[in-house]
Structures are given as structure tokens and as C-alpha cells.
Design a protein around this motif. Structure first.
Motif, PDB file in Angstrom:
ATOM      1  N   ASP A 225     -37.898  66.183  53.120  1.00  9.68           N
ATOM      2  CA  ASP A 225     -37.867  66.687  51.751  1.00  9.68           C
ATOM      3  C   ASP A 225     -36.434  66.634  51.235  1.00  9.68           C
ATOM      4  OD1 ASP A 225     -38.052  68.032  49.371  1.00  9.68           O
ATOM      5  OD2 ASP A 225     -39.226  69.706  50.169  1.00  9.68           O
ATOM      6  N   PRO A 226     -36.220  65.912  50.153  1.00  7.59           N
ATOM      7  CA  PRO A 226     -34.854  65.823  49.599  1.00  7.59           C
ATOM      8  C   PRO A 226     -34.291  67.180  49.188  1.00  7.59           C
ATOM      9  CG  PRO A 226     -36.238  64.112  48.670  1.00  7.59           C
ATOM     10  CD  PRO A 226     -37.159  65.023  49.422  1.00  7.59           C
ATOM     11  N   ALA A 227     -35.146  68.204  48.993  1.00 11.48           N
ATOM     12  CA  ALA A 227     -34.628  69.528  48.627  1.00 11.48           C
ATOM     13  C   ALA A 227     -33.880  70.177  49.789  1.00 11.48           C
ATOM     14  CB  ALA A 227     -35.774  70.419  48.164  1.00 11.48           C
ATOM     15  N   TYR A 228     -34.141  69.755  51.017  1.00 14.58           N
ATOM     16  CA  TYR A 228     -33.539  70.373  52.197  1.00 14.58           C
ATOM     17  C   TYR A 228     -32.630  69.436  52.983  1.00 14.58           C
ATOM     18  CZ  TYR A 228     -37.003  73.993  51.276  1.00 14.58           C
ATOM     19  OH  TYR A 228     -37.751  74.960  50.672  1.00 14.58           O
ATOM     20  N   TYR A 229     -32.528  68.184  52.536  1.00 13.50           N
ATOM     21  CA  TYR A 229     -31.698  67.210  53.256  1.00 13.50           C
ATOM     22  C   TYR A 229     -30.852  66.435  52.251  1.00 13.50           C
ATOM     23  CZ  TYR A 229     -34.620  68.157  57.314  1.00 13.50           C
ATOM     24  OH  TYR A 229     -35.277  68.769  58.346  1.00 13.50           O
ATOM     25  N   ARG A 230     -29.639  66.117  52.662  1.00 10.80           N
ATOM     26  CA  ARG A 230     -28.738  65.309  51.861  1.00 10.80           C
ATOM     27  C   ARG A 230     -28.110  64.253  52.752  1.00 10.80           C
ATOM     28  NH1 ARG A 230     -25.398  69.987  48.511  1.00 10.80           N
ATOM     29  NH2 ARG A 230     -27.152  70.690  47.172  1.00 10.80           N
ATOM     30  N   ILE A 231     -28.198  63.019  52.267  1.00 12.81           N
ATOM     31  CA  ILE A 231     -27.594  61.916  53.027  1.00 12.81           C
ATOM     32  C   ILE A 231     -26.181  61.715  52.527  1.00 12.81           C
ATOM     33  CG2 ILE A 231     -27.702  59.446  53.519  1.00 12.81           C
ATOM     34  CD1 ILE A 231     -30.741  59.626  53.290  1.00 12.81           C
ATOM     35  N   ARG A 232     -25.215  61.764  53.451  1.00 12.53           N
ATOM     36  CA  ARG A 232     -23.817  61.566  53.115  1.00 12.53           C
ATOM     37  C   ARG A 232     -23.356  60.139  53.417  1.00 12.53           C
ATOM     38  NH1 ARG A 232     -23.302  66.327  50.319  1.00 12.53           N
ATOM     39  NH2 ARG A 232     -23.425  68.174  51.647  1.00 12.53           N
ATOM     40  N   HIS A 233     -23.967  59.523  54.465  1.00  6.55           N
ATOM     41  CA  HIS A 233     -23.464  58.221  54.894  1.00  6.55           C
ATOM     42  C   HIS A 233     -24.581  57.446  55.589  1.00  6.55           C
ATOM     43  CE1 HIS A 233     -20.575  55.241  56.241  1.00  6.55           C
ATOM     44  NE2 HIS A 233     -21.060  55.356  57.487  1.00  6.55           N
ATOM     45  N   MET A 234     -24.599  56.127  55.341  1.00  9.61           N
ATOM     46  CA  MET A 234     -25.550  55.236  56.037  1.00  9.61           C
ATOM     47  C   MET A 234     -24.799  53.971  56.436  1.00  9.61           C
ATOM     48  SD  MET A 234     -29.106  55.578  53.815  1.00  9.61           S
ATOM     49  CE  MET A 234     -28.309  55.353  52.224  1.00  9.61           C
TER      50      MET A 234
END
Length: 341
Positions: A225-234
Motif C-alpha cells: 500500500d503506497p500509504a504505508y510505503y515510500r520508495i527512495r531508491h531503485m
């Protein structure tokens, strides 16, 4: 007849003088007396005290002449009352101490410490306030706390451990982003010119993946769920590899999670083990003096004189005899002259 009566009267007076003692000073002087003194505490003892009839002193024998009892005021009669007060330490646990005061005052009377008594007693039913926590950290979903839980507490008096059961009384939450999110996204076949990402088609570069702006799509592919996770780097995590004839390559995804720390607070009163304790009892005493009167001292005096000396005052029978003879001579002389006339 009248002359006969006078004759008998003179003879009667002479005989009375013969029997009448005349007291004169003896030759025993006051300074020759020796006095013995005895003190008695009551009148009966003084009245019944008997001196020896004869006493020897410095080689001279003395004979008891007379006794005399004198009364005089002595010391005040003081009665002493002992009053007692006690103070207790209460139940003392092992290691606890209690020092009684050396003196205490009660109703204006000073009591002084006499002794401290010690008694061993069992101490039962001891309790102690206890508390504990159950924590769930970094949770995305809320956990369920048990209504009761066991905790190991320290007996504050003895320093020993004790397991007690406490009830859940409060829960608290702390929410925050935590930079610990890690995930792997697999691209296959790795040599494809384009890839399907959710509902979109993307092209992946060798150095730069080119997924900027596609973070939510990547999270959906990962089932998060994007409300609980944030992607900083890929970024690519490894070179391509073959798996069952299919060329694959993995993408490393990192970022933050929105998590909650849950805290369950348990509290109550824990029952402690029975122990042997000590009770100290301080005993105080005060002496209360009260004057109840004046004592009477009875002094018994025994007067002695040396043997062979007459008493101070003795009847002198010879004086009476001389007086009788003198009167009789006068009477006879007058009778003779009458006859001659």
C-alpha cells in the motif's frame, strides 16, 4: 493524861522521821557516767530494747543506771514509683534497622531507655505495587494485547525475584516513518526492450532504470500500500542470470515504511513471599519520687556508772534516824526537869 498524849505524839513523829528518806547528792559525778546510744526505727523496738546490766569498757566494769528514749525528726520519707513506657519498631524485614531514642517525654515525665527486646515473627501477606510493559515495535497492523500477563519483579525489601500476574490497564501508540524498507523486483526476460509495469509499459536502462515517477506502480506490483510505503531508491542489484532458460535480472528497491509502535501497560499489586522479620521493643522507665512524711528516729540512751560508786541521788536513812533520836532526847530532857522541879 495530857502529858501522856504529848509523849506519844513526839514518839510518833520520831518514828516517821526514821522511815522518811532524805535525798542528797551522791558522790558519783556526771562526768563519770558512760552513755550507750542505740537508734531504732519504731517506738515498739525502742521500748523493748534492753541494755546489758553490766558492761566492760577500757578495763572498767560499768553498771546500768537507767535508760531513756528520745524522739527526733529524721529524713523525709520518700516513696519511689517506677513507671514504664514502651515503643515498638513494628515488623522489620531482613536488613531493616531501627534505633530507639535514648529518652522520651510523656506527660512532662522523662523516661530513659532501659533495654531493647527482640522478637522474631513471621511476616505474611506482603504485597508490592508492580508494573510491566509489552511492546510491539514497527508494526503495520495493530496487534492484540493479552488481558493478563506474567512479569518478573524484584522484591524491593529482599532484592529477590518474584513472578507476578498483572492486568492490562492501558495501551499507547507511536507512529513514524522508518527507513528500513527493502524489496526485490525481478525483470524478465532481462534482454527485453520493454517491460509491463502494472498497466504501463516501461523501458529499463542499463545505468539508469528509468523508473522515476513509477514508485506507486512498483509498490502495487509488490503488493504494498503506497500509504504505508515510500520508495527512495531503485537500482539493478545484480547482473542478469539464467533461470530455467529465462534470462532474469533483479532490481533493488529501498525506502521507508510507515509503522506503529504499540505499548501495553500492565499494573497491579503483586503478592510477595512470606519471610521472618523482627520486632524491636524499647522499654523506658521513669522514677517518680513522692514525699509521704518525715521519719521518726527513736534514740535509746543507756546510762552506765562505774561499779562501786553510789547513784547520783540516794535516800539517806541515817538523817531520819538522827532527827528521831534528837527529838526523843529533847522530850526526855524536859521530862526530867519537870520531875526535879
Amino acid at each position: 493524861m495530857a502529858g501522856s498524849k504529848r509523849r506519844w505524839l513526839v514518839l510518833w513523829v520520831g518514828f516517821c522521821l526514821l522511815a522518811c528518806p532524805i535525798f542528797v547528792k551522791g558522790k558519783a559525778e556526771e562526768e563519770s557516767l558512760w552513755m550507750d546510744v542505740v537508734e531504732c526505727m519504731d517506738a515498739s523496738e525502742a521500748e523493748q530494747y534492753v541494755f546489758p546490766e553490766k558492761r566492760e569498757k577500757d578495763g572498767i566494769w560499768y553498771r546500768l543506771l537507767r535508760t531513756e528514749v528520745l524522739e527526733s525528726a529524721g529524713e523525709p520519707v520518700i516513696e519511689t514509683e517506677i513507671r514504664t513506657e514502651t515503643r515498638s519498631s513494628g515488623a522489620l524485614l531482613p536488613g531493616e534497622t531501627w534505633e530507639p531514642e535514648p529518652m522520651l517525654e510523656q506527660d512532662g515525665v522523662a523516661y530513659h531507655l532501659q533495654e531493647t527486646r527482640e522478637e522474631k515473627i513471621p511476616i505474611r501477606g506482603r504485597t508490592q505495587k508492580a508494573e510491566g510493559w509489552i511492546d510491539y515495535f514497527d508494526r503495520v497492523e495493530k496487534p492484540t494485547f493479552p488481558p493478563y500477563a506474567e512479569f518478573e519483579i524484584e522484591d524491593a525489601a529482599l532484592g529477590t525475584s518474584k513472578t507476578v500476574t498483572l492486568a492490562l490497564t492501558e495501551t499507547t501508540e507511536e507512529q513514524h516513518w522508518k527507513e528500513d524498507f527493502q524489496a526485490i523486483l525481478t525483470a524478465e526476460p532481462a534482454d527485453a526492450s520493454a517491460f509491463v509495469l502494472g498497466e504501463q509499459v516501461v523501458t529499463l536502462g542499463e545505468d539508469e532504470l528509468g523508473l522515476a515517477g513509477q514508485e506507486e506502480a512498483v509498490l502495487h506490483v509488490l503488493g504494498l500500500d503506497p500509504a504505508y510505503y515510500r520508495i527512495r531508491h531503485m537500482s539493478w542489484s545484480s547482473p542478469s542470470y539464467d533461470q530455467n532458460g529465462v534470462l532474469r535480472r533483479e532490481i533493488q528497491v529501498s525506502g521507508a515504511r510507515f509503522v506503529t509502535d504499540y505499548h501495553g501497560y500492565y499494573s497491579g499489586v503483586g503478592e510477595l513471599d512470606d519471610v521472618w522479620g523482627t520486632v524491636l521493643t524499647a522499654v523506658y522507665q521513669a522514677e517518680i519520687e513522692t514525699q509521704t512524711g518525715i521519719e521518726t528516729i527513736y534514740t535509746v540512751l543507756g546510762y552506765y556508772q562505774p561499779e562501786g560508786e553510789v547513784s547520783e541521788v540516794l535516800p539517806l536513812l541515817g538523817a531520819g534516824t538522827s532527827a528521831g533520836i534528837f527529838l526523843a532526847a529533847i522530850f526526855l530532857w524536859r521530862e526530867k526537869r519537870k520531875k526535879e522541879a
